[in-house]
Enzyme design. Structure first.
Site, PDB file in Angstrom:
ATOM      1  N   HIS A  77       0.829  -1.220   0.000  1.00  0.00           N
ATOM      2  CA  HIS A  77       0.000   0.000   0.000  1.00  0.00           C
ATOM      3  C   HIS A  77       0.861   1.267   0.000  1.00  0.00           C
ATOM      4  O   HIS A  77       0.511   2.270   0.631  1.00  0.00           O
ATOM      5  CB  HIS A  77      -0.942   0.024   1.215  1.00  0.00           C
ATOM      6  CG  HIS A  77      -1.939  -1.100   1.239  1.00  0.00           C
ATOM      7  ND1 HIS A  77      -3.201  -0.991   0.721  1.00  0.00           N
ATOM      8  CD2 HIS A  77      -1.853  -2.360   1.722  1.00  0.00           C
ATOM      9  CE1 HIS A  77      -3.847  -2.131   0.889  1.00  0.00           C
ATOM     10  NE2 HIS A  77      -3.051  -2.982   1.485  1.00  0.00           N
ATOM     11  N   ASN A 151     -10.168  -3.018   2.433  1.00  0.00           N
ATOM     12  CA  ASN A 151      -9.841  -3.003   1.006  1.00  0.00           C
ATOM     13  C   ASN A 151     -11.114  -2.763   0.204  1.00  0.00           C
ATOM     14  O   ASN A 151     -12.217  -2.750   0.751  1.00  0.00           O
ATOM     15  CB  ASN A 151      -9.230  -4.348   0.584  1.00  0.00           C
ATOM     16  CG  ASN A 151      -7.768  -4.486   0.999  1.00  0.00           C
ATOM     17  OD1 ASN A 151      -7.115  -3.506   1.346  1.00  0.00           O
ATOM     18  ND2 ASN A 151      -7.265  -5.700   0.959  1.00  0.00           N
ATOM     19  N   HIS A 342      -4.009   0.831  11.774  1.00  0.00           N
ATOM     20  CA  HIS A 342      -3.774  -0.428  12.482  1.00  0.00           C
ATOM     21  C   HIS A 342      -5.124  -1.067  12.827  1.00  0.00           C
ATOM     22  O   HIS A 342      -5.905  -0.452  13.572  1.00  0.00           O
ATOM     23  CB  HIS A 342      -2.996  -0.117  13.766  1.00  0.00           C
ATOM     24  CG  HIS A 342      -2.533  -1.338  14.511  1.00  0.00           C
ATOM     25  ND1 HIS A 342      -2.968  -2.613  14.232  1.00  0.00           N
ATOM     26  CD2 HIS A 342      -1.655  -1.479  15.527  1.00  0.00           C
ATOM     27  CE1 HIS A 342      -2.394  -3.462  15.034  1.00  0.00           C
ATOM     28  NE2 HIS A 342      -1.585  -2.807  15.831  1.00  0.00           N
ATOM     29  N   TYR A 365       1.031  -4.337  12.102  1.00  0.00           N
ATOM     30  CA  TYR A 365       0.908  -2.903  11.797  1.00  0.00           C
ATOM     31  C   TYR A 365       1.715  -2.015  12.740  1.00  0.00           C
ATOM     32  O   TYR A 365       2.248  -0.998  12.314  1.00  0.00           O
ATOM     33  CB  TYR A 365      -0.571  -2.488  11.750  1.00  0.00           C
ATOM     34  CG  TYR A 365      -1.297  -3.031  10.533  1.00  0.00           C
ATOM     35  CD1 TYR A 365      -1.568  -4.391  10.407  1.00  0.00           C
ATOM     36  CD2 TYR A 365      -1.691  -2.204   9.502  1.00  0.00           C
ATOM     37  CE1 TYR A 365      -2.206  -4.903   9.305  1.00  0.00           C
ATOM     38  CE2 TYR A 365      -2.352  -2.705   8.388  1.00  0.00           C
ATOM     39  CZ  TYR A 365      -2.610  -4.060   8.296  1.00  0.00           C
ATOM     40  OH  TYR A 365      -3.242  -4.563   7.194  1.00  0.00           O
TER      41      TYR A 365
HETATM   42 FE1  HDE Z   1      -2.445  -4.861   5.526  1.00  0.00          FE
HETATM   43  N1  HDE Z   1      -0.642  -4.072   5.988  1.00  0.00           N
HETATM   44  N2  HDE Z   1      -1.785  -6.695   6.027  1.00  0.00           N
HETATM   45  N3  HDE Z   1      -4.186  -5.719   4.889  1.00  0.00           N
HETATM   46  N4  HDE Z   1      -3.103  -3.090   4.935  1.00  0.00           N
HETATM   47  C1  HDE Z   1      -0.286  -2.794   5.850  1.00  0.00           C
HETATM   48  O1  HDE Z   1       0.863  -1.526   7.472  1.00  0.00           O
HETATM   49  C2  HDE Z   1      -0.681  -6.933   6.733  1.00  0.00           C
HETATM   50  C3  HDE Z   1      -4.533  -7.030   4.978  1.00  0.00           C
HETATM   51  C4  HDE Z   1      -4.354  -2.781   4.504  1.00  0.00           C
HETATM   52  O2  HDE Z   1      -3.260   3.454   4.071  1.00  0.00           O
HETATM   53  C5  HDE Z   1       1.050  -2.480   6.454  1.00  0.00           C
HETATM   54  O3  HDE Z   1       1.162   0.685   7.841  1.00  0.00           O
HETATM   55  C6  HDE Z   1      -0.598  -8.328   7.062  1.00  0.00           C
HETATM   56  C7  HDE Z   1      -5.940  -7.207   4.780  1.00  0.00           C
HETATM   57  C8  HDE Z   1      -4.426  -1.400   4.125  1.00  0.00           C
HETATM   58  O4  HDE Z   1      -1.574   3.254   5.456  1.00  0.00           O
HETATM   59  C9  HDE Z   1       1.467  -3.818   7.060  1.00  0.00           C
HETATM   60  C10 HDE Z   1      -1.691  -8.914   6.501  1.00  0.00           C
HETATM   61  C11 HDE Z   1      -6.427  -5.961   4.564  1.00  0.00           C
HETATM   62  C12 HDE Z   1      -3.149  -0.885   4.369  1.00  0.00           C
HETATM   63  C13 HDE Z   1       0.301  -4.708   6.683  1.00  0.00           C
HETATM   64  C14 HDE Z   1      -2.441  -7.884   5.865  1.00  0.00           C
HETATM   65  C15 HDE Z   1      -5.319  -5.041   4.627  1.00  0.00           C
HETATM   66  C16 HDE Z   1      -2.356  -1.965   4.878  1.00  0.00           C
HETATM   67  C17 HDE Z   1       2.039  -1.831   5.529  1.00  0.00           C
HETATM   68  C18 HDE Z   1      -2.079 -10.383   6.501  1.00  0.00           C
HETATM   69  C19 HDE Z   1      -7.873  -5.540   4.267  1.00  0.00           C
HETATM   70  C20 HDE Z   1      -2.677   0.522   4.110  1.00  0.00           C
HETATM   71  C21 HDE Z   1       2.100  -0.369   5.944  1.00  0.00           C
HETATM   72  C22 HDE Z   1      -2.169 -10.938   7.774  1.00  0.00           C
HETATM   73  C23 HDE Z   1      -8.786  -5.860   5.342  1.00  0.00           C
HETATM   74  C24 HDE Z   1      -3.012   1.430   5.240  1.00  0.00           C
HETATM   75  C25 HDE Z   1       1.330  -0.302   7.161  1.00  0.00           C
HETATM   76  C26 HDE Z   1      -2.582   2.822   4.896  1.00  0.00           C
HETATM   77  C27 HDE Z   1      -1.026  -1.829   5.278  1.00  0.00           C
HETATM   78  C28 HDE Z   1       0.259  -5.989   7.072  1.00  0.00           C
HETATM   79  C29 HDE Z   1      -3.625  -8.137   5.168  1.00  0.00           C
HETATM   80  C30 HDE Z   1      -5.503  -3.632   4.414  1.00  0.00           C
HETATM   81  C31 HDE Z   1       2.802  -4.371   6.608  1.00  0.00           C
HETATM   82  C32 HDE Z   1       0.522  -8.997   7.834  1.00  0.00           C
HETATM   83  C33 HDE Z   1      -6.716  -8.520   4.832  1.00  0.00           C
HETATM   84  C34 HDE Z   1      -5.623  -0.650   3.578  1.00  0.00           C
HETATM   85  O5  HDE Z   1       1.575  -3.748   8.445  1.00  0.00           O
END
Ligand code: HDE
Length: 725
Positions: A77, A151, A342, A365
């Site tokens: 993202h 999402n 988060h 997060y």
């Molecule tokens: Fe994320 N995700 N994600 N994700 N995610 C991040 O956190 C992660 C997942 C989502 O505009 C990171 O600050 C793992 C699902 C959005 O700043 C990180 C898993 C959904 C955003 C991270 C998922 C999301 C992130 C990277 C699987 C929808 C952007 C930067 C277990 C429900 C937020 C950050 C923004 C961002 C980890 C799966 C949505 C790396 C480990 C499912 C919208 O922490």
């Protein structure tokens, strides 16, 4: 309009925290230590042609700061845009489910900051790759920060967080050559998919038009993971979160998306920013699917499985409140880039389920912010600050802003009179839902997660004919970019488990035969997993199709903020332009005057109007509809302007409404559209297909055009055949 002065804007508290540093109020330039700078144009030298002196603290400070201007981009993202706004719940009817005040008190207006993003591309990548979009909302509630990090698709690729690094490594550019940027169409992504049947549901969404939205403002949002609502009595209900855009859910088409990425890589970012600056504030309703605790096992899928959605026809989405984005950030870096979302930022009244993807997210997060934002104090960055006061014994660390007074930084203490003290639940203290747990500690996935294909089939069956055709093309495109035939073959095998007809079409497009995937599919379980564990579970879903999943059934008719290109040249008919412009703008559409050159363009009476873009700097893919006004001389010029003719062909190919008045129709008559099935140069009035002609006054052309724009696209054209563009 300066959105900061917007009277509707109630985000004063956030503003106060941000204490603007405005440029341009007569300030003098200073160093970061406050010393006034006398010369910002030359460094200190030993003679005006001599070496620069190390002593130059002004130069050193400026360059040092510059050297460290970049922070690590988000690992996923990375590319995103944000906006401030407000949320208000409609009434207090949710009280029986939750004690979260922002969801139950309609007198409260809660400030929000929302960030939309793509997932795979780097921070500088283009806005419309085929990708999932992030939809993250930070609510600054009086009880603390609540983040709904979702999402634009209701399901995820994997069922357990431990697979996330693999998924992301597979989709990101390949490690040896860092190719391709922001694209899933490459070997490693599809290799991973081909060996991971659990990905199929999200892959179907990714191949659908949902992955190429027309605008952030026209996207649905989904919390994906199941959460809980907790009421005053401590009772739990499961909940799925949704955002429903009031402008409807709309997409562009793939050929268009690829061209937009070149023509305007900031297409979505600009669209959001411009709409807010123009005072057309995007709005979404918050939707909740609420499921009683005792119904946990009544579905033909597991509620804890993030690769499954709860069909709206089975559990309706209650629309409980509205979010309005009404203010652009003042500074992209300080706000959008430094925002730290988060899913673990929750407030009393909301709690987690045991969804194993969510559980892993809860670790990730905070951890990622430690390296991205440089330490544990990222909650003190203005965009991340809670409006609820913060009192605890956490201290120090890199970039600590708060100056804690007093002698005590521990609990319990008597020296500080025992403060800060813990809050009782009745005083708003957070207490986790007390779920009964009685289980063996195992490294395993539940058998109830093993149905990989019935919901992808439900999704496919729910799409319109045009959406299905686009999805088929998307598979052919993406797999066509995969050059390892075994991978293509395996994916076609997986598709055959979703829909035999779809698999046959994709196989045909790739020059392959359909082969069922090897059984059991055991790549995704531990090395010692039992054969029986591998067997996919086949479920006959209760629903054959879910109309809510098709964008063909979305809200239509609203043309607010739609972009309409008027193709003009000197000699256009002034009335024709003025009357159409007035009619469209009255409905909230935005008109762009396009002409062979920048500057001004003259009507047949010699009056000039401003040109927004020349044909050189603009293209049909950047607008929703085209109008060619009447005018003999202007039409003659346009006919000699290849890009004007291409405008018509391309807009027609992308199924956009095209209206011509008077002589304007001659431009269409020399385009490829004249060869379109069932049309002929003398009969270009294909009203049902969004091609309209008229004389521009008194014949309802504007009315018909407005209706056609409200329809978004005329995909029926594709069934009859396409034209080159
Ligand atoms: Fe994320 N995700 N994600 N994700 N995610 C991040 O956190 C992660 C997942 C989502 O505009 C990171 O600050 C793992 C699902 C959005 O700043 C990180 C898993 C959904 C955003 C991270 C998922 C999301 C992130 C990277 C699987 C929808 C952007 C930067 C277990 C429900 C937020 C950050 C923004 C961002 C980890 C799966 C949505 C790396 C480990 C499912 C919208 O922490």
């Amino acid at each position: 309009m300066n959105s900061k002065k917007n009277p509707k804007d109630n985000s004063q508290k956030i503003e106060d925290l941000n204490k603007d540093i405005e440029v341009g109020d007569g300030q003098k330039m200073t160093t970061n230590q406050g010393v006034k700078v006398n010369d910002d144009t030359s460094s200190l030298k030993a003679g005006d042609r001599g070496a620069t002196l190390l002593e130059d603290f002004i130069l050193r400070e400026k360059i040092t700061h510059f050297d460290h201007e970049r922070i690590p981009e988000r690992i996923v993202h990375a590319r995103g845009s944000g906006a401030h706004g407000v949320f208000r719940v409609y009434d207090d009817s949710l009280k029986k489910y939750t004690k979260a005040a922002f969801l139950t008190d309609p007198s409260r207006e809660t400030s929000v900051f929302t960030r939309f993003s793509t997932v795979a591309g780097f921070r500088g990548s283009a806005d419309i790759p085929r990708d999932v979009r992030g939809f993250a909302v930070k609510f600054y509630t009086e009880e603390g920060v609540y983040d709904l990090v979702g999402n634009n698709m209701p399901v995820f690729f994997i069922q357990d967080a431990i697979k996330f690094p693999d998924l992301i490594h597979a989709v990101k550019p390949e490690p040896d050559n860092e190719i391709p940027q922001a694209a899933s169409a490459h070997n490693t992504f599809w290799d991973f998919v081909s060996l991971s049947p659990e990905t199929m549901h999200n892959v179907m969404w990714l191949m659908s038009d949902r992955a190429i939205p027309r605008s952030f403002r026209m996207m649905e949002g989904f919390g994906i993971n199941t959460f809980r609502l907790i009421n005053e009595q401590g009772e739990s209900h499961f909940v799925k979160f949704h955002w429903k855009p009031l402008l409807g859910t709309h997409s562009v088409v793939w050929d268009e998306a690829q061209k937009i990425n070149g023509q305007d890589p900031d297409f979505h970012r600009r669209d959001l920013y411009d709409a807010i600056e123009a005072g057309s504030f995007p709005e979404w309703e918050l939707g909740l699917q609420i499921i009683p605790q005792e119904d946990e096992h009544k579905f033909d899928f597991d509620l804890l499985d993030p690769t499954k959605l709860v069909p709206e026809e089975i559990v309706p989405v209650l629309r409980v409140g509205k979010m309005t984005l009404n203010r652009n950030p003042d500074n992209f870096f300080a706000e959008t880039e430094q925002a730290a979302f988060h899913p673990g930022h929750i407030v009393p009244g909301i709690d987690f389920s045991n969804d194993p993807l969510l559980q892993g997210r809860l670790f990730s997060y905070t951890d990622t912010q430690l390296s991205r934002l440089g330490g544990p104090n990222f909650h003190e960055i203005p965009i991340n600050r809670s409006i609820a006061p913060i009192h605890n014994n956490q201290r120090d660390g890199i970039s600590r802003m708060q100056i804690n007074r007093g002698k005590t930084s521990y609990h319990p203490n008597s020296i500080g009179d025992g403060f800060p003290e813990q809050a009782k639940v009745s005083e708003g203290g957070f207490a986790s839902y007390q779920e009964r747990v009685d289980a063996n500690k195992v490294r395993a996935r539940s058998r109830s997660f093993m149905d990989f294909f019935s919901q992808p089939a439900l999704f496919y069956n729910s799409l319109s004919e045009a959406e299905q055709a686009h999805l088929t093309d998307a598979f052919c495109f993406e797999l066509g970019k995969v050059d390892i035939v075994d991978i293509r073959q395996r994916v076609v095998g997986l598709i055959s488990q979703v829909d035999a007809g779809l698999a046959a079409k994709v196989a045909e497009g790739l020059g392959l035969e359909v082969e069922a995937p090897e059984q059991p599919i055991n790549h995704q379980f531990g090395a010692d997993a039992d054969e029986a564990d591998y067997q996919p579970v086949t479920v006959i879903p209760k629903l054959k199709s879910s109309p809510a999943l098709s964008m063909a059934n979305t809200v239509k008719g609203n043309i607010k903020t739609r972009q309409i290109a008027f193709l003009t040249a000197d000699g256009f008919d002034g009335d024709s332009v003025a009357s159409m412009k007035t009619a469209l703008e009255a409905e909230g559409a935005m008109v762009k005057i396009i002409a062979p050159r920048s500057g001004m363009v003259k009507d047949s009476a010699g009056n000039s109007i401003k040109v927004d873009h020349s044909f050189l700097t603009f293209s049909s893919v950047l607008v929703d509809a085209i109008f060619v006004p009447a005018g003999k001389a202007s039409t003659e010029t346009l006919k000699q302007t290849p890009r004007a003719v291409h405008f018509i062909d391309e807009a027609f190919l992308h199924c956009k409404p095209i209206a011509t008045a008077g002589e304007g129709r001659e431009l269409v008559a020399i385009s490829y559209v004249k060869n379109y099935p069932k049309s002929n140069p003398n009969d270009l009035d294909l009203e049902n297909l969004g091609l309209l002609t008229g004389n521009g006054s008194g014949d309802n052309l504007a009315k018909k055009f407005i209706k056609a724009i409200g329809n978004h696209r005329f995909f029926e054209r594709e069934k009859l055949g396409k034209i080159p563009a």
